[in-house]
Scaffold this active site. Structure first.
Site, PDB file in Angstrom:
ATOM      1  CB  VAL A 119      -1.004   0.044   1.184  1.00 29.62           C
ATOM      2  CG1 VAL A 119      -2.029  -1.064   1.085  1.00 29.62           C
ATOM      3  CG2 VAL A 119      -0.291   0.026   2.533  1.00 29.62           C
ATOM      4  CG  ASN A 138      -6.387  -4.005   8.927  1.00 31.91           C
ATOM      5  OD1 ASN A 138      -6.593  -3.861  10.133  1.00 31.91           O
ATOM      6  ND2 ASN A 138      -5.575  -4.948   8.453  1.00 31.91           N
ATOM      7  N   GLY A 146      -1.039  -1.834   8.606  1.00 31.29           N
ATOM      8  CA  GLY A 146      -0.333  -0.915   9.492  1.00 31.29           C
ATOM      9  C   GLY A 146       0.901  -1.574  10.070  1.00 31.29           C
ATOM     10  CB  ALA A 205      16.531   9.953  22.827  1.00 36.20           C
ATOM     11  CG  ASN A 237       1.631   4.075  23.863  1.00 40.45           C
ATOM     12  OD1 ASN A 237       1.721   4.238  25.092  1.00 40.45           O
ATOM     13  ND2 ASN A 237       1.691   2.889  23.303  1.00 40.45           N
ATOM     14  CE1 TYR A 266       0.447   1.553  14.822  1.00 41.08           C
ATOM     15  CE2 TYR A 266      -0.302   2.348  16.955  1.00 41.08           C
ATOM     16  CZ  TYR A 266      -0.466   1.525  15.858  1.00 41.08           C
ATOM     17  OH  TYR A 266      -1.548   0.678  15.797  1.00 41.08           O
TER      18      TYR A 266
HETATM   19  P1  NAI Z   1      -0.537  -7.396  12.095  1.00 37.35           P
HETATM   20  O1  NAI Z   1       0.902  -7.000  12.111  1.00 37.35           O
HETATM   21  O2  NAI Z   1      -0.913  -8.709  12.703  1.00 37.35           O
HETATM   22  O3  NAI Z   1      -1.110  -7.358  10.591  1.00 37.35           O
HETATM   23  C1  NAI Z   1      -0.879  -6.255   9.757  1.00 37.35           C
HETATM   24  C2  NAI Z   1      -0.940  -6.712   8.319  1.00 37.35           C
HETATM   25  O4  NAI Z   1      -0.652  -5.566   7.494  1.00 37.35           O
HETATM   26  C3  NAI Z   1       0.099  -7.779   7.989  1.00 37.35           C
HETATM   27  O5  NAI Z   1      -0.505  -8.853   7.279  1.00 37.35           O
HETATM   28  C4  NAI Z   1       1.105  -7.023   7.128  1.00 37.35           C
HETATM   29  O6  NAI Z   1       1.776  -7.848   6.166  1.00 37.35           O
HETATM   30  C5  NAI Z   1       0.225  -5.971   6.462  1.00 37.35           C
HETATM   31  N1  NAI Z   1       1.016  -4.862   5.944  1.00 37.35           N
HETATM   32  C6  NAI Z   1       2.061  -4.223   6.539  1.00 37.35           C
HETATM   33  N2  NAI Z   1       2.592  -3.314   5.710  1.00 37.35           N
HETATM   34  C7  NAI Z   1       1.898  -3.383   4.553  1.00 37.35           C
HETATM   35  C8  NAI Z   1       1.992  -2.699   3.312  1.00 37.35           C
HETATM   36  N3  NAI Z   1       2.940  -1.774   3.081  1.00 37.35           N
HETATM   37  N4  NAI Z   1       1.104  -3.017   2.327  1.00 37.35           N
HETATM   38  C9  NAI Z   1       0.157  -3.960   2.536  1.00 37.35           C
HETATM   39  N5  NAI Z   1       0.020  -4.645   3.698  1.00 37.35           N
HETATM   40  C10 NAI Z   1       0.886  -4.357   4.695  1.00 37.35           C
HETATM   41  O7  NAI Z   1      -1.292  -6.186  12.805  1.00 37.35           O
HETATM   42  P2  NAI Z   1      -2.768  -6.077  13.441  1.00 37.35           P
HETATM   43  O8  NAI Z   1      -2.624  -6.077  14.918  1.00 37.35           O
HETATM   44  O9  NAI Z   1      -3.693  -7.026  12.790  1.00 37.35           O
HETATM   45  O10 NAI Z   1      -3.114  -4.570  13.023  1.00 37.35           O
HETATM   46  C11 NAI Z   1      -4.001  -4.225  11.967  1.00 37.35           C
HETATM   47  C12 NAI Z   1      -4.282  -2.730  12.055  1.00 37.35           C
HETATM   48  O11 NAI Z   1      -4.860  -2.428  13.319  1.00 37.35           O
HETATM   49  C13 NAI Z   1      -3.033  -1.856  11.927  1.00 37.35           C
HETATM   50  O12 NAI Z   1      -3.327  -0.678  11.213  1.00 37.35           O
HETATM   51  C14 NAI Z   1      -2.727  -1.525  13.378  1.00 37.35           C
HETATM   52  O13 NAI Z   1      -1.975  -0.341  13.502  1.00 37.35           O
HETATM   53  C15 NAI Z   1      -4.124  -1.377  13.934  1.00 37.35           C
HETATM   54  N6  NAI Z   1      -4.224  -1.497  15.375  1.00 37.35           N
HETATM   55  C16 NAI Z   1      -3.880  -2.669  16.020  1.00 37.35           C
HETATM   56  C17 NAI Z   1      -3.989  -2.757  17.385  1.00 37.35           C
HETATM   57  C18 NAI Z   1      -3.651  -3.993  18.137  1.00 37.35           C
HETATM   58  O14 NAI Z   1      -3.702  -3.944  19.390  1.00 37.35           O
HETATM   59  N7  NAI Z   1      -3.329  -5.108  17.501  1.00 37.35           N
HETATM   60  C19 NAI Z   1      -4.463  -1.611  18.197  1.00 37.35           C
HETATM   61  C20 NAI Z   1      -4.801  -0.451  17.420  1.00 37.35           C
HETATM   62  C21 NAI Z   1      -4.688  -0.412  16.059  1.00 37.35           C
END
Ligand code: NAI
Length: 251
Positions: free
Chosen positions: A68, A94, A96, A104, A153, A159
């Site tokens: 993305v 989604n 991220g 620092a 945070n 982030y």
């Molecule tokens: P995760 O790390 O398990 O999954 C994230 C997915 O995004 C992975 O499959 C990864 O390959 C994909 N991804 C990363 N960079 C990419 C790119 N450049 N292009 C396409 N895909 C890409 O993370 P999770 O926990 O499922 O997080 C999903 C979303 O929820 C993220 O935006 C994260 O910041 C947000 N989030 C998660 C929280 C948590 O506690 N797990 C809390 C708040 C927000």
């Protein structure tokens, strides 16, 4: 709100894209949207490999390898959906990443990569779709922000800033998209158990859990069901909102 033709499959006939769909929250969002009747295009980085096709197969959708953060990601996505489906109804930004460091030690590489994937990409994807008129009237854009984007945070300046920026996108794009009858909303999850948070030390995770009003973290399905609500035609009068998910009521 427009009542769905069939309450069991409110998204029947709709085409959705979920970025970061190979695992975690994105994989569950893909499942829930497919359960609600949508055809789901599962997008993730090419390196996600098998995991991406597994999600796509599980939900009866399409696998679409896409970084993305590539400058042409929006144009590529628009071409893909126009050619295969004549347009797109739902996009869930989604994907991220985290690159945590105390301020620092926060270098430009960590700052830029997080801003690029978490903040610039959601905007570029929507712009790419709008430029080719690929988003259909009655559609929905749903961005995944974070409680860190509301409260900040320590160790996550990059982030938290990226996720706060997503809220700015929602506030701004609501009128741009509103002219076309498309809604945009965000979910701001607290602590959700996925591979991303598995990297956080146990004591920190436990402290976060105890700070929540409900004294618990959330599961991926808690986020996915909220996303599905914003995708549902029943919420077509709701735009410009940010909904916190999982009881992190200390904010
Ligand atoms: P995760 O790390 O398990 O999954 C994230 C997915 O995004 C992975 O499959 C990864 O390959 C994909 N991804 C990363 N960079 C990419 C790119 N450049 N292009 C396409 N895909 C890409 O993370 P999770 O926990 O499922 O997080 C999903 C979303 O929820 C993220 O935006 C994260 O910041 C947000 N989030 C998660 C929280 C948590 O506690 N797990 C809390 C708040 C927000």
């Amino acid at each position: 709100a427009a009542a769905p033709a069939d309450w069991d499959t409110p998204l029947a006939g709709k085409v959705a894209v979920v970025t970061g769909a190979a695992r975690g929250i994105g994989a569950t969002i893909a499942e829930v949207l497919a359960r609600d009747g949508a055809h789901v295009i599962c997008a993730d980085i090419p390196a996600a490999g098998e995991a991406l096709s597994e999600t796509a197969n599980k939900v009866g959708g399409t696998s679409f390898p896409l970084d993305v953060s590539a400058p042409d990601a929006g144009a590529k996505l628009a071409d893909f959906v126009l050619e295969r489906h004549g347009g797109l109804d739902i996009i869930v930004n989604n994907a991220g990443i985290t690159r945590d460091k105390l301020l620092a030690n926060m270098d430009d590489g960590k700052w830029n990569s997080v801003i690029s994937v978490n903040l610039i990409a959601p905007q570029q994807l929507v712009n790419g779709l709008l430029a080719k008129d690929a988003l259909r009237e009655g559609g929905a854009v749903i961005d995944v922000s974070s409680i860190a984007g509301i409260a900040g945070n320590r160790g996550q300046t990059n982030y938290a800033t990226s996720k706060a920026g997503v809220i700015g996108l929602v506030d701004t794009y609501k009128s741009i998209l509103g002219e076309k009858g498309i809604t945009i909303n965000a979910v701001a999850p607290g602590f959700i158990e996925t591979k991303m948070t598995a990297a956080i030390p146990l004591a920190t995770r436990e402290a976060g859990r105890l700070m929540s009003s409900l004294q618990q973290g959330g599961q991926t399905v808690d986020v996915a069901e909220t996303v599905a609500y914003f995708a549902n035609p029943a919420s077509s009068a709701i735009t410009g909102n940010v909904v916190r998910v999982c009881g992190q009521g200390f904010l």
